[in-house]
Write an enzyme that holds these catalytic residues in place. Structure first.
Site, PDB file in Angstrom:
ATOM      1  N   HIS A  99       0.880  -1.176   0.000  1.00 18.88           N
ATOM      2  CA  HIS A  99       0.000   0.000   0.000  1.00 18.88           C
ATOM      3  C   HIS A  99       0.916   1.225   0.000  1.00 18.88           C
ATOM      4  CE1 HIS A  99      -2.351  -3.017   2.287  1.00 18.88           C
ATOM      5  NE2 HIS A  99      -3.440  -2.418   1.827  1.00 18.88           N
ATOM      6  N   ASP A 102       2.447   1.949   3.312  1.00 20.36           N
ATOM      7  CA  ASP A 102       3.385   0.967   3.885  1.00 20.36           C
ATOM      8  C   ASP A 102       4.842   1.337   3.688  1.00 20.36           C
ATOM      9  OD1 ASP A 102       1.079  -0.550   4.188  1.00 20.36           O
ATOM     10  OD2 ASP A 102       1.499  -1.835   2.455  1.00 20.36           O
ATOM     11  N   HIS A 269     -11.017 -13.987   3.577  1.00 20.16           N
ATOM     12  CA  HIS A 269     -12.231 -13.242   3.235  1.00 20.16           C
ATOM     13  C   HIS A 269     -13.327 -14.207   2.790  1.00 20.16           C
ATOM     14  CE1 HIS A 269      -9.741  -9.360   2.250  1.00 20.16           C
ATOM     15  NE2 HIS A 269      -9.572  -9.788   3.478  1.00 20.16           N
ATOM     16  N   ASP A 294      -4.799 -13.661  -2.600  1.00 25.02           N
ATOM     17  CA  ASP A 294      -4.191 -13.295  -1.326  1.00 25.02           C
ATOM     18  C   ASP A 294      -4.190 -14.545  -0.468  1.00 25.02           C
ATOM     19  OD1 ASP A 294      -3.481 -10.751  -1.909  1.00 25.02           O
ATOM     20  OD2 ASP A 294      -4.770  -9.772  -0.425  1.00 25.02           O
ATOM     21  N   ASP A 305     -10.770 -11.466  10.528  1.00 23.79           N
ATOM     22  CA  ASP A 305      -9.739 -11.699   9.542  1.00 23.79           C
ATOM     23  C   ASP A 305      -8.401 -11.892  10.260  1.00 23.79           C
ATOM     24  OD1 ASP A 305      -8.733 -11.817   7.009  1.00 23.79           O
ATOM     25  OD2 ASP A 305      -8.849  -9.672   6.606  1.00 23.79           O
ATOM     26  N   ASP A 307      -5.757 -13.469   9.208  1.00 23.38           N
ATOM     27  CA  ASP A 307      -4.606 -13.368   8.287  1.00 23.38           C
ATOM     28  C   ASP A 307      -3.437 -14.249   8.696  1.00 23.38           C
ATOM     29  OD1 ASP A 307      -5.774 -11.591   6.511  1.00 23.38           O
ATOM     30  OD2 ASP A 307      -5.058  -9.814   7.565  1.00 23.38           O
TER      31      ASP A 307
HETATM   32  C1  XUL Z   1      -7.681  -6.468   4.160  1.00 23.88           C
HETATM   33  C2  XUL Z   1      -6.873  -6.923   3.037  1.00 23.88           C
HETATM   34  C3  XUL Z   1      -5.953  -5.912   2.463  1.00 23.88           C
HETATM   35  C4  XUL Z   1      -5.906  -5.927   0.981  1.00 23.88           C
HETATM   36  C5  XUL Z   1      -5.121  -4.790   0.386  1.00 23.88           C
HETATM   37  O1  XUL Z   1      -8.447  -7.459   4.738  1.00 23.88           O
HETATM   38  O2  XUL Z   1      -6.925  -8.055   2.636  1.00 23.88           O
HETATM   39  O3  XUL Z   1      -4.695  -6.114   2.998  1.00 23.88           O
HETATM   40  O4  XUL Z   1      -5.360  -7.117   0.508  1.00 23.88           O
HETATM   41  O5  XUL Z   1      -5.593  -3.565   0.785  1.00 23.88           O
HETATM   42 CO    CO Z   2      -5.958  -9.015   1.057  1.00 29.73          CO
END
Ligand code: XUL
Ligand code: CO
Length: 438
Positions: A99, A102, A269, A294, A305, A307
């Site tokens: 981003h 970042d 997601h 992703d 989320d 991650d």
């Molecule tokens: C948020 C997410 C972000 C996007 C990029 O849940 O996945 O990191 O991938 O903005």
């Molecule tokens: Co993402």
């Protein structure tokens, strides 16, 4: 266990190795079906989770440090970039994603923030030129700052729409400079918390307007890659406009955006939307908008989320099955939108996490190829639908029959027997392939 700076390039040692800092399944230069593993998998490093995230959660502060002993803002961000490229080299990762927020320090004004960003883009370009690493995609963080508290393109405030546009413009300029192959729009706060204060119709129209403006500008300056939207059902807003792959497909079609826009499907997601990762990939594929991934995983017991680095072999296998069936990645790849757990707070944990995720996808790739090569699953599905290959079925798929003609045909039938779906038999085949000792 060794410390980060004592560890060199991660070697491939094969499945029987007990060496923590070695790949067991990812052998980057191994050629499979005419292509190196690194080009099949196209792994990417996520800047936000890997280079910036230090363990902050809602209940406590950082548990690690990523300023690399620097105190001056630009020196910090340069050290971060140096670390990113060193990590990619150690892990044989060829791509990265970021981003705008970042990679560079925030300025006092929007203008200064963009100037800082451009300066760091030049630094990343130098690093790319030296190492051959590539930008998979970049994106604008149009959700973190309080300016975006009510959305960016869907904000009720038109000035916010303009600020968001300025940030996307800078990110597209950076993308072209860095030779990126994709550009992501994750909805961020493009959604709403309550309809009592929301004009949904205008917000959706504005979101589409925004995407079109960005698309046109990108094409004008020579961006030839894919634009992606990234489905997510909730978090941060209660209702996100890009809920899941099907919702996004409908949105893109409604606003005539399918030519330029594809989907960036994120595993966590998908599960937040009540779908499997594979479901979302399949929906993207059948709609002709599969783009990039992703890679991560959620926790079935937690509703947010998380991650996490992906280690579930079933998920990676079925994800790679979809990728292979799609003919592989074109502009997309496997970006680890994943962070080490808050308690995994050393730099070597980052290596261990990437090794775990990359090996899980490499093994998943090998297993998906085996499932396809074995052929029993694909053959079963083919036979299951074989009534559409001839006779009445062929006429149906060739759109040759009216409802009356189908009715006449049905009236002549005796009992119709539908064959067993054999789910358990097929699941056992998958297990047999996954656990087969070789
Ligand atoms: C948020 C997410 C972000 C996007 C990029 O849940 O996945 O990191 O991938 O903005
Ligand atoms: Co993402």
């Amino acid at each position: 266990m060794k410390k980060y700076y004592e560890i060199g390039k991660i070697p491939y040692k094969g499945p029987n190795s007990k060496e923590p800092f070695a790949f067991k399944y990812y052998n980057p230069d191994e050629v499979i079906n005419g292509k190196k593993m690194r080009d099949h998998l196209k792994f990417a490093l996520s800047y936000w989770h890997t280079i910036d995230y230090c363990g902050l959660d809602m209940f406590g502060g950082n548990t690690s440090e990523k300023n690399f002993n620097e105190t001056e803002p630009f020196k910090i961000y340069k050290a971060k970039a140096d670390f990113a490229f060193d990590l990619m080299e150690k892990l044989s990762i060829d791509y990265y994603c970021f981003h705008d927020a970042d990679i560079a320090p925030e300025g006092k004004t929007y203008k200064e923030t963009i100037e800082n960003f451009n300066k760091m883009v030049d630094y990343l370009k130098e690093k790319q030129d030296k190492t051959g690493k590539k930008l998979l995609w970049d994106t604008a963080n149009n959700f973190g700052d309080k300016t975006f508290m009510a959305g960016a393109a869907t904000s009720p405030n038109a000035d916010v729409f303009a600020v968001a546009a300025a940030k996307v413009k800078a990110c597209l300029d950076a993308n072209v400079k860095l030779g990126g192959s994709g550009y992501v729009f994750w909805g961020g706060r493009e959604g709403y918390d309550t309809l009592i204060n929301t004009n949904m119709g205008l917000e959706l129209d504005n979101l589409a307007r925004f995407l079109k403006l960005a698309r046109d500008y990108g094409r004008k300056i020579g961006f030839k890659g894919d634009y992606y939207i990234e489905p997510k059902p909730k978090e941060p807003t209660k209702h996100q406009y890009d809920f899941d792959a099907a919702t996004c497909a409908n949105f893109l079609r409604q606003y005539d955006l399918t030519k330029d826009f594809k989907l960036n499907i994120e595993a966590n997601h998908a599960t937040l939307a009540g779908h499997t990762f594979q479901h979302e990939l399949r929906v993207a594929r059948v709609n002709g908008i599969f783009g990039s991934i992703d890679a991560n995983q959620g926790d079935v017991m937690l509703g947010w989320d998380t991650d996490q680095f992906p280690t579930n072999i079933y998920d990676t296998t079925f994800a790679m099955y979809e990728v292979i069936k799609e003919g592989g990645f074109t502009n997309g790849g496997l970006n680890f939108d994943a962070k080490t757990r808050r308690q995994s707070n050393t730099l070597e944990d980052i290596l261990l996490a990437y090794i775990a995720g990359m090996d899980a996808f490499a093994k998943g790739f090998r297993l998906a190829l085996k499932i396809i090569e074995d052929g029993r699953i694909d053959k079963f599905v083919e036979e299951r639908y074989s009534s559409y290959n001839s006779g009445i079925g062929k006429k149906i798929v060739d759109n040759q029959l009216t409802l009356e003609e189908l009715s006449d045909y049905a009236m002549k039938l005796d009992e119709v027997k539908v064959a067993s779906g054999r789910q358990e038999y097929l699941e056992a085949i998958v297990n047999n392939i996954i656990f087969e000792e070789k």
